[in-house]
Design a protein around this motif. Sequence first.
Motif, PDB file in Angstrom:
ATOM      1  N   LEU A 105       9.286 -34.556   9.467  1.00 24.37           N
ATOM      2  CA  LEU A 105       9.973 -33.468  10.113  1.00 24.37           C
ATOM      3  C   LEU A 105       9.486 -32.332  10.690  1.00 24.37           C
ATOM      4  O   LEU A 105       9.610 -31.565  11.533  1.00 24.37           O
ATOM      5  N   HIS A 106       8.085 -31.905   9.969  1.00 27.79           N
ATOM      6  CA  HIS A 106       7.398 -30.630  10.501  1.00 27.79           C
ATOM      7  C   HIS A 106       6.815 -31.199  12.117  1.00 27.79           C
ATOM      8  O   HIS A 106       6.288 -32.245  12.230  1.00 27.79           O
ATOM      9  N   PRO A 107       6.659 -30.145  12.609  1.00 25.53           N
ATOM     10  CA  PRO A 107       5.945 -30.311  13.948  1.00 25.53           C
ATOM     11  C   PRO A 107       4.599 -30.774  13.905  1.00 25.53           C
ATOM     12  O   PRO A 107       3.681 -30.233  13.076  1.00 25.53           O
ATOM     13  N   HIS A 108       4.303 -31.805  14.492  1.00 24.82           N
ATOM     14  CA  HIS A 108       2.867 -32.446  14.515  1.00 24.82           C
ATOM     15  C   HIS A 108       2.750 -33.473  15.921  1.00 24.82           C
ATOM     16  O   HIS A 108       3.732 -33.658  16.331  1.00 24.82           O
ATOM     17  N   PRO A 109       1.587 -33.472  16.298  1.00 19.81           N
ATOM     18  CA  PRO A 109       1.237 -34.078  17.320  1.00 19.81           C
ATOM     19  C   PRO A 109       1.492 -35.645  17.279  1.00 19.81           C
ATOM     20  O   PRO A 109       1.157 -36.063  15.944  1.00 19.81           O
ATOM     21  N   HIS A 110       1.722 -36.605  18.275  1.00 18.43           N
ATOM     22  CA  HIS A 110       1.499 -37.950  18.126  1.00 18.43           C
ATOM     23  C   HIS A 110       0.435 -38.285  19.401  1.00 18.43           C
ATOM     24  O   HIS A 110       0.428 -37.829  20.356  1.00 18.43           O
ATOM     25  N   PHE A 111       0.046 -39.700  19.178  1.00 15.89           N
ATOM     26  CA  PHE A 111      -0.968 -40.513  19.976  1.00 15.89           C
ATOM     27  C   PHE A 111      -0.050 -41.519  20.490  1.00 15.89           C
ATOM     28  O   PHE A 111       0.044 -42.462  19.414  1.00 15.89           O
ATOM     29  N   TYR A 112       0.038 -41.819  21.720  1.00 19.03           N
ATOM     30  CA  TYR A 112       0.828 -43.185  22.130  1.00 19.03           C
ATOM     31  C   TYR A 112      -0.104 -43.848  23.074  1.00 19.03           C
ATOM     32  O   TYR A 112      -0.960 -43.409  23.974  1.00 19.03           O
ATOM     33  N   CYS A 113      -0.598 -45.011  22.384  1.00 17.13           N
ATOM     34  CA  CYS A 113      -1.390 -46.165  23.039  1.00 17.13           C
ATOM     35  C   CYS A 113      -0.606 -46.944  24.114  1.00 17.13           C
ATOM     36  O   CYS A 113       0.431 -47.537  23.778  1.00 17.13           O
ATOM     37  N   LYS A 114      -1.180 -46.736  25.422  1.00 18.05           N
ATOM     38  CA  LYS A 114      -0.360 -47.433  26.457  1.00 18.05           C
ATOM     39  C   LYS A 114      -0.692 -48.784  26.451  1.00 18.05           C
ATOM     40  O   LYS A 114      -0.078 -49.661  27.392  1.00 18.05           O
ATOM     41  N   CYS A 115      -1.870 -49.309  25.638  1.00 22.14           N
ATOM     42  CA  CYS A 115      -2.071 -50.690  25.740  1.00 22.14           C
ATOM     43  C   CYS A 115      -1.218 -51.613  24.881  1.00 22.14           C
ATOM     44  O   CYS A 115      -0.557 -52.358  24.950  1.00 22.14           O
TER      45      CYS A 115
ATOM     46  N   ASN B  10       6.673 -15.789  15.617  1.00 22.05           N
ATOM     47  CA  ASN B  10       6.541 -14.375  15.164  1.00 22.05           C
ATOM     48  C   ASN B  10       6.722 -13.573  16.396  1.00 22.05           C
ATOM     49  O   ASN B  10       6.598 -12.403  16.200  1.00 22.05           O
ATOM     50  N   THR B  11       7.156 -14.042  17.590  1.00 24.63           N
ATOM     51  CA  THR B  11       7.412 -13.291  18.770  1.00 24.63           C
ATOM     52  C   THR B  11       9.110 -13.391  18.629  1.00 24.63           C
ATOM     53  O   THR B  11       9.706 -13.690  17.735  1.00 24.63           O
ATOM     54  N   ASP B  12       9.436 -13.071  20.055  1.00 21.50           N
ATOM     55  CA  ASP B  12      11.062 -13.238  20.137  1.00 21.50           C
ATOM     56  C   ASP B  12      11.634 -14.466  20.430  1.00 21.50           C
ATOM     57  O   ASP B  12      12.839 -14.537  20.610  1.00 21.50           O
ATOM     58  N   PHE B  13      10.720 -15.633  20.231  1.00 23.86           N
ATOM     59  CA  PHE B  13      11.455 -16.912  20.503  1.00 23.86           C
ATOM     60  C   PHE B  13      11.806 -17.833  19.477  1.00 23.86           C
ATOM     61  O   PHE B  13      11.198 -17.420  18.195  1.00 23.86           O
ATOM     62  N   GLN B  14      12.767 -18.479  19.446  1.00 21.97           N
ATOM     63  CA  GLN B  14      13.218 -19.433  18.368  1.00 21.97           C
ATOM     64  C   GLN B  14      13.191 -20.657  18.778  1.00 21.97           C
ATOM     65  O   GLN B  14      13.812 -21.132  19.615  1.00 21.97           O
ATOM     66  N   ILE B  15      12.111 -21.485  18.134  1.00 23.89           N
ATOM     67  CA  ILE B  15      11.670 -22.896  18.579  1.00 23.89           C
ATOM     68  C   ILE B  15      12.808 -23.892  18.020  1.00 23.89           C
ATOM     69  O   ILE B  15      13.102 -23.736  16.622  1.00 23.89           O
ATOM     70  N   GLU B  16      13.257 -24.634  18.810  1.00 25.37           N
ATOM     71  CA  GLU B  16      14.510 -25.702  18.279  1.00 25.37           C
ATOM     72  C   GLU B  16      13.796 -27.084  18.088  1.00 25.37           C
ATOM     73  O   GLU B  16      14.011 -27.917  17.285  1.00 25.37           O
ATOM     74  N   LYS B  17      12.688 -27.401  18.763  1.00 25.50           N
ATOM     75  CA  LYS B  17      12.293 -28.666  18.934  1.00 25.50           C
ATOM     76  C   LYS B  17      10.647 -28.444  19.525  1.00 25.50           C
ATOM     77  O   LYS B  17      10.646 -27.749  20.347  1.00 25.50           O
ATOM     78  N   VAL B  18       9.821 -29.248  18.834  1.00 20.78           N
ATOM     79  CA  VAL B  18       8.494 -29.332  19.413  1.00 20.78           C
ATOM     80  C   VAL B  18       8.214 -30.840  19.634  1.00 20.78           C
ATOM     81  O   VAL B  18       8.115 -31.760  18.895  1.00 20.78           O
ATOM     82  N   ASP B  19       7.742 -31.180  21.034  1.00 18.11           N
ATOM     83  CA  ASP B  19       7.076 -32.482  21.153  1.00 18.11           C
ATOM     84  C   ASP B  19       5.777 -32.327  21.959  1.00 18.11           C
ATOM     85  O   ASP B  19       5.533 -31.661  22.772  1.00 18.11           O
ATOM     86  N   VAL B  20       4.770 -33.041  21.237  1.00 19.93           N
ATOM     87  CA  VAL B  20       3.419 -33.090  21.862  1.00 19.93           C
ATOM     88  C   VAL B  20       2.924 -34.473  21.591  1.00 19.93           C
ATOM     89  O   VAL B  20       2.896 -35.135  20.352  1.00 19.93           O
ATOM     90  N   MET B  21       3.060 -34.906  22.579  1.00 18.24           N
ATOM     91  CA  MET B  21       2.434 -36.707  22.651  1.00 18.24           C
ATOM     92  C   MET B  21       1.292 -36.721  23.679  1.00 18.24           C
ATOM     93  O   MET B  21       1.221 -36.351  24.920  1.00 18.24           O
ATOM     94  N   PHE B  22       0.284 -37.015  22.936  1.00 19.40           N
ATOM     95  CA  PHE B  22      -0.860 -37.478  23.875  1.00 19.40           C
ATOM     96  C   PHE B  22      -0.806 -38.904  24.063  1.00 19.40           C
ATOM     97  O   PHE B  22      -0.331 -39.856  23.247  1.00 19.40           O
TER      98      PHE B  22
END
Length: 122
Positions: free
Chosen positions: A70-80, A101-113
């Motif tokens: 559940l915690h935000p973390h990146p993923h790697f997708y192999c296109k092969c 820590n700024t005025d933003f509220q993050i609801e979802k994080v998507d990092v996909m390599f």
Amino acid sequence: MRHSDQRDIVYQVVSSSCDHPNVDTILTRAKELMPSINMATVYRNLNVLVSLNKIVRLTLATGDRFDKTLHPHPHFYCKCCGNVTDVDHNAVADMVTSIENTDFQIEKVDVMFTGICAKCKN
């Protein structure tokens, strides 16, 4: 929300998987535990589990995959080969903390390599 044996099975399948399974894989694994379960039930319960923040939906061009982490973390997708792998890197968590820590509220994080994994590269 009332208890559901089917939801428990779907959650058990996703939470015990390290391969970010798609719906077909989840159905196959769920059928081993409950042969009567069907695709509509799996879809419905995946949607409920995502809405309850019990699992994470990864939206790919090839279809949705599901993650137990559940915690935000990146993923790697192999296109092969199509494998999705967690990328163990603290930079994403550091970025989330910094932004929150700024005025933003993050609801979802998507990092996909996207690229070619070491196995397919060789």
